[in-house]
Design a protein around this motif. Structure first.
Motif, PDB file in Angstrom:
ATOM      1  N   ASN A  91       0.846  -1.197   0.000  1.00 48.28           N
ATOM      2  CA  ASN A  91       0.000   0.000   0.000  1.00 48.28           C
ATOM      3  C   ASN A  91       0.879   1.242   0.000  1.00 48.28           C
ATOM      4  OD1 ASN A  91       0.718   0.561   2.818  1.00 48.28           O
ATOM      5  ND2 ASN A  91      -0.651  -1.140   3.325  1.00 48.28           N
ATOM      6  N   GLU A  92       0.260   2.414   0.116  1.00 45.67           N
ATOM      7  CA  GLU A  92       1.001   3.675   0.020  1.00 45.67           C
ATOM      8  C   GLU A  92       1.850   3.979   1.254  1.00 45.67           C
ATOM      9  OE1 GLU A  92       1.052   5.269  -2.722  1.00 45.67           O
ATOM     10  OE2 GLU A  92      -0.550   4.186  -3.730  1.00 45.67           O
ATOM     11  N   VAL A  93       1.589   3.279   2.369  1.00 45.96           N
ATOM     12  CA  VAL A  93       2.271   3.603   3.626  1.00 45.96           C
ATOM     13  C   VAL A  93       3.386   2.613   3.939  1.00 45.96           C
ATOM     14  CG1 VAL A  93       1.987   3.962   6.106  1.00 45.96           C
ATOM     15  CG2 VAL A  93       0.174   4.672   4.529  1.00 45.96           C
ATOM     16  N   TYR A  94       3.070   1.333   3.974  1.00 46.52           N
ATOM     17  CA  TYR A  94       4.009   0.344   4.478  1.00 46.52           C
ATOM     18  C   TYR A  94       4.729  -0.418   3.365  1.00 46.52           C
ATOM     19  CZ  TYR A  94       1.692   1.175   8.920  1.00 46.52           C
ATOM     20  OH  TYR A  94       1.181   1.772  10.041  1.00 46.52           O
ATOM     21  N   SER A  95       5.956  -0.821   3.672  1.00 45.54           N
ATOM     22  CA  SER A  95       6.710  -1.714   2.794  1.00 45.54           C
ATOM     23  C   SER A  95       7.586  -2.609   3.656  1.00 45.54           C
ATOM     24  CB  SER A  95       7.559  -0.927   1.793  1.00 45.54           C
ATOM     25  OG  SER A  95       8.507  -0.111   2.464  1.00 45.54           O
ATOM     26  N   VAL A  96       7.895  -3.774   3.133  1.00 44.46           N
ATOM     27  CA  VAL A  96       8.787  -4.712   3.812  1.00 44.46           C
ATOM     28  C   VAL A  96       9.808  -5.182   2.785  1.00 44.46           C
ATOM     29  CG1 VAL A  96       7.083  -5.477   5.498  1.00 44.46           C
ATOM     30  CG2 VAL A  96       7.278  -6.665   3.311  1.00 44.46           C
ATOM     31  N   GLY A  97      10.937  -5.641   3.275  1.00 42.82           N
ATOM     32  CA  GLY A  97      11.950  -6.084   2.330  1.00 42.82           C
ATOM     33  C   GLY A  97      13.069  -6.857   2.984  1.00 42.82           C
ATOM     34  N   ALA A  98      13.960  -7.354   2.145  1.00 40.86           N
ATOM     35  CA  ALA A  98      15.129  -8.093   2.600  1.00 40.86           C
ATOM     36  C   ALA A  98      16.310  -7.744   1.702  1.00 40.86           C
ATOM     37  CB  ALA A  98      14.864  -9.592   2.573  1.00 40.86           C
ATOM     38  N   ALA A  99      17.488  -7.799   2.290  1.00 46.97           N
ATOM     39  CA  ALA A  99      18.719  -7.542   1.536  1.00 46.97           C
ATOM     40  C   ALA A  99      19.774  -8.526   2.004  1.00 46.97           C
ATOM     41  CB  ALA A  99      19.193  -6.109   1.759  1.00 46.97           C
ATOM     42  N   TYR A 100      20.711  -8.808   1.108  1.00 49.66           N
ATOM     43  CA  TYR A 100      21.796  -9.724   1.461  1.00 49.66           C
ATOM     44  C   TYR A 100      23.094  -9.170   0.890  1.00 49.66           C
ATOM     45  CZ  TYR A 100      24.628 -13.906   1.968  1.00 49.66           C
ATOM     46  OH  TYR A 100      25.623 -14.786   2.314  1.00 49.66           O
ATOM     47  N   ARG A 101      24.071  -9.034   1.768  1.00 49.16           N
ATOM     48  CA  ARG A 101      25.367  -8.468   1.395  1.00 49.16           C
ATOM     49  C   ARG A 101      26.480  -9.453   1.731  1.00 49.16           C
ATOM     50  NH1 ARG A 101      27.437  -2.421   3.070  1.00 49.16           N
ATOM     51  NH2 ARG A 101      25.674  -1.920   1.696  1.00 49.16           N
ATOM     52  N   VAL A 102      27.434  -9.578   0.836  1.00 48.50           N
ATOM     53  CA  VAL A 102      28.665 -10.334   1.087  1.00 48.50           C
ATOM     54  C   VAL A 102      29.809  -9.327   1.108  1.00 48.50           C
ATOM     55  CG1 VAL A 102      30.243 -12.100   0.254  1.00 48.50           C
ATOM     56  CG2 VAL A 102      27.776 -12.434   0.018  1.00 48.50           C
ATOM     57  N   THR A 103      30.593  -9.338   2.197  1.00 50.70           N
ATOM     58  CA  THR A 103      31.666  -8.361   2.375  1.00 50.70           C
ATOM     59  C   THR A 103      33.002  -9.057   2.560  1.00 50.70           C
ATOM     60  OG1 THR A 103      30.137  -6.801   3.441  1.00 50.70           O
ATOM     61  CG2 THR A 103      32.485  -6.422   3.764  1.00 50.70           C
ATOM     62  N   GLN A 104      33.962  -8.677   1.736  1.00 42.59           N
ATOM     63  CA  GLN A 104      35.346  -9.140   1.875  1.00 42.59           C
ATOM     64  C   GLN A 104      36.111  -8.096   2.679  1.00 42.59           C
ATOM     65  OE1 GLN A 104      37.476 -11.925   0.632  1.00 42.59           O
ATOM     66  NE2 GLN A 104      38.708 -10.883   2.189  1.00 42.59           N
ATOM     67  N   VAL A 105      36.498  -8.449   3.909  1.00 44.90           N
ATOM     68  CA  VAL A 105      37.228  -7.545   4.792  1.00 44.90           C
ATOM     69  C   VAL A 105      38.713  -7.884   4.714  1.00 44.90           C
ATOM     70  CG1 VAL A 105      37.490  -6.692   7.145  1.00 44.90           C
ATOM     71  CG2 VAL A 105      35.242  -7.429   6.339  1.00 44.90           C
ATOM     72  N   ASN A 106      39.533  -6.903   4.364  1.00 39.15           N
ATOM     73  CA  ASN A 106      40.984  -7.086   4.259  1.00 39.15           C
ATOM     74  C   ASN A 106      41.681  -6.204   5.293  1.00 39.15           C
ATOM     75  OD1 ASN A 106      40.873  -8.770   1.790  1.00 39.15           O
ATOM     76  ND2 ASN A 106      40.157  -6.880   0.828  1.00 39.15           N
ATOM     77  N   PHE A 107      42.426  -6.816   6.204  1.00 35.38           N
ATOM     78  CA  PHE A 107      43.092  -6.068   7.264  1.00 35.38           C
ATOM     79  C   PHE A 107      44.426  -5.514   6.775  1.00 35.38           C
ATOM     80  CE2 PHE A 107      40.534  -9.251   9.636  1.00 35.38           C
ATOM     81  CZ  PHE A 107      39.690  -8.367  10.268  1.00 35.38           C
ATOM     82  N   THR A 108      44.611  -4.215   6.951  1.00 33.65           N
ATOM     83  CA  THR A 108      45.903  -3.595   6.661  1.00 33.65           C
ATOM     84  C   THR A 108      46.720  -3.406   7.936  1.00 33.65           C
ATOM     85  OG1 THR A 108      44.884  -1.387   6.789  1.00 33.65           O
ATOM     86  CG2 THR A 108      45.021  -2.430   4.620  1.00 33.65           C
ATOM     87  N   THR A 109      46.049  -3.288   9.077  1.00 35.09           N
ATOM     88  CA  THR A 109      46.671  -3.274  10.401  1.00 35.09           C
ATOM     89  C   THR A 109      45.796  -4.105  11.330  1.00 35.09           C
ATOM     90  OG1 THR A 109      47.602  -1.053  10.119  1.00 35.09           O
ATOM     91  CG2 THR A 109      47.399  -1.870  12.371  1.00 35.09           C
ATOM     92  N   LEU A 110      46.411  -5.012  12.085  1.00 32.80           N
ATOM     93  CA  LEU A 110      45.636  -5.857  12.994  1.00 32.80           C
ATOM     94  C   LEU A 110      46.543  -6.274  14.151  1.00 32.80           C
ATOM     95  CD1 LEU A 110      43.137  -7.445  13.785  1.00 32.80           C
ATOM     96  CD2 LEU A 110      43.858  -9.270  12.228  1.00 32.80           C
ATOM     97  N   THR A 111      46.340  -5.665  15.316  1.00 36.77           N
ATOM     98  CA  THR A 111      47.150  -5.978  16.483  1.00 36.77           C
ATOM     99  C   THR A 111      46.271  -6.154  17.713  1.00 36.77           C
ATOM    100  OG1 THR A 111      47.480  -3.641  17.067  1.00 36.77           O
ATOM    101  CG2 THR A 111      49.103  -4.653  15.581  1.00 36.77           C
ATOM    102  N   ASP A 112      46.773  -6.923  18.654  1.00 39.85           N
ATOM    103  CA  ASP A 112      46.137  -7.089  19.963  1.00 39.85           C
ATOM    104  C   ASP A 112      47.199  -6.780  21.003  1.00 39.85           C
ATOM    105  OD1 ASP A 112      44.593  -7.693  22.124  1.00 39.85           O
ATOM    106  OD2 ASP A 112      44.517  -9.864  21.760  1.00 39.85           O
ATOM    107  N   ALA A 113      46.990  -5.690  21.760  1.00 38.20           N
ATOM    108  CA  ALA A 113      47.980  -5.220  22.732  1.00 38.20           C
ATOM    109  C   ALA A 113      49.328  -4.971  22.062  1.00 38.20           C
ATOM    110  CB  ALA A 113      48.119  -6.214  23.883  1.00 38.20           C
ATOM    111  N   GLY A 114      49.282  -4.478  20.823  1.00 39.85           N
ATOM    112  CA  GLY A 114      50.488  -4.151  20.094  1.00 39.85           C
ATOM    113  C   GLY A 114      51.130  -5.301  19.361  1.00 39.85           C
ATOM    114  N   VAL A 115      50.600  -6.515  19.528  1.00 41.16           N
ATOM    115  CA  VAL A 115      51.180  -7.699  18.882  1.00 41.16           C
ATOM    116  C   VAL A 115      50.409  -7.991  17.593  1.00 41.16           C
ATOM    117  CG1 VAL A 115      51.693 -10.148  19.116  1.00 41.16           C
ATOM    118  CG2 VAL A 115      51.861  -8.636  21.113  1.00 41.16           C
ATOM    119  N   PRO A 116      51.084  -8.072  16.429  1.00 47.11           N
ATOM    120  CA  PRO A 116      50.387  -8.368  15.175  1.00 47.11           C
ATOM    121  C   PRO A 116      49.729  -9.750  15.211  1.00 47.11           C
ATOM    122  CG  PRO A 116      52.579  -7.491  14.754  1.00 47.11           C
ATOM    123  CD  PRO A 116      52.516  -7.787  16.218  1.00 47.11           C
TER     124      PRO A 116
END
Length: 262
Positions: free
Chosen positions: A153-178
């Motif tokens: 109708n003119e008021v409501y809409s419903v939907g779905a989306a799906y995303r695939v994401t490739q995450v590439n780390f350029t810096t990654l440390t824990d307490a300064g340790v790579p």
């Protein structure tokens, strides 16, 4: 849709109650644009206080140009904190299959930086010591998304989306340790409900509210991974957002109609 919504809602509740996660996904786009010269500006907030703003425009039929930014900054004096900022830009296409159905897709690139600190483990009565994590992360990402919207109708809409994401780390440390993790691929579904405010047809309603539920999990994640830091980085994340969208072309149409009446 019937089975997806309860699953995402349950995942969101569980993950929102879980510990810090260094990578926090941005919500899917799914812009409600149906023709050239239309624009959508959206501001959203997550339950943890993270804020997101995005703008989408169609310069010619079936072409989408979009940019989005997200940020959150906790008090760094707290022992548990998260702060992060990221953005992405994308191009896409849309097709209105009928007055009720809209489908589309986007692909894009983004960058971000985040930091998180928290302690986990340890035993009661002072026995054992908790493990302290202080992550510092910089990354870039590539993503692709498909979406569908149904407007009964003119008021409501419903939907779905799906995303695939490739995450590439350029810096990654824990307490300064790579850490030995170059990247990960995330599966990121989202469902949403929208309400369009105003009078008349959808094209004359300039304001829209949205509630969305989504999640982000790592493809090929092994929950038995003995490396605590890597396991924490890969763990799933659920989210819920509340947002408002403004459609400038609807406002311009109203002004032009008012001018014609005068």
């Amino acid at each position: 849709m019937k089975n997806l919504l309860p699953s995402l809602l349950a995942c969101s509740i569980v993950q929102l109650l879980a510990g810090c996660v260094v990578y926090m996904p941005m919500q899917c786009a799914a812009p409600q644009i149906t023709d050239k010269k239309q624009a959508e500006v959206t501001a959203s907030t997550y339950l943890n206080g993270r804020f997101e703003i995005a703008g989408t425009y169609s310069p010619v039929p079936h072409l989408l140009v979009r940019a989005a930014s997200s940020s959150l900054r906790d008090d760094v004096k707290d022992s548990t904190y998260y702060r992060g900022r990221q953005y992405d830009v994308s191009l896409g296409s849309y097709w209105q299959l009928s007055p009720r159905w809209l489908v589309g897709g986007l692909g894009g690139y983004g960058k971000g930086r985040s930091a998180a600190g928290y302690s986990q483990g340890g035993f009661l009565l002072g026995v054992g010591e908790p493990v302290r994590h202080d992550f510092d992360v910089r990354f870039n990402k590539l993503f692709g998304e498909a979406y569908g919207i149904y407007q009964p109708n003119e008021v409501y809409s419903v939907g779905a989306a799906y995303r695939v994401t490739q995450v590439n780390f350029t810096t990654l440390t824990d307490a300064g340790v790579p850490l030995d993790l170059r990247g990960m691929v995330r599966s990121e579904p989202m469902v949403f409900v929208r309400a369009r405010l105003g009078q008349g047809s959808v094209d004359n309603r300039p304001v829209q509210f949205q509630v969305a539920w989504g999640s982000s999990t790592t493809f090929g994640d092994d929950p038995k991974d003995s490396r605590d830091s890597i396991r924490d980085l890969k763990q799933g994340r659920g989210y819920m957002t509340v947002g408002i969208s403004i459609f400038p072309h609807c406002l311009l149409r109203k002004e032009q109609s008012a001018g014609a009446v005068r």
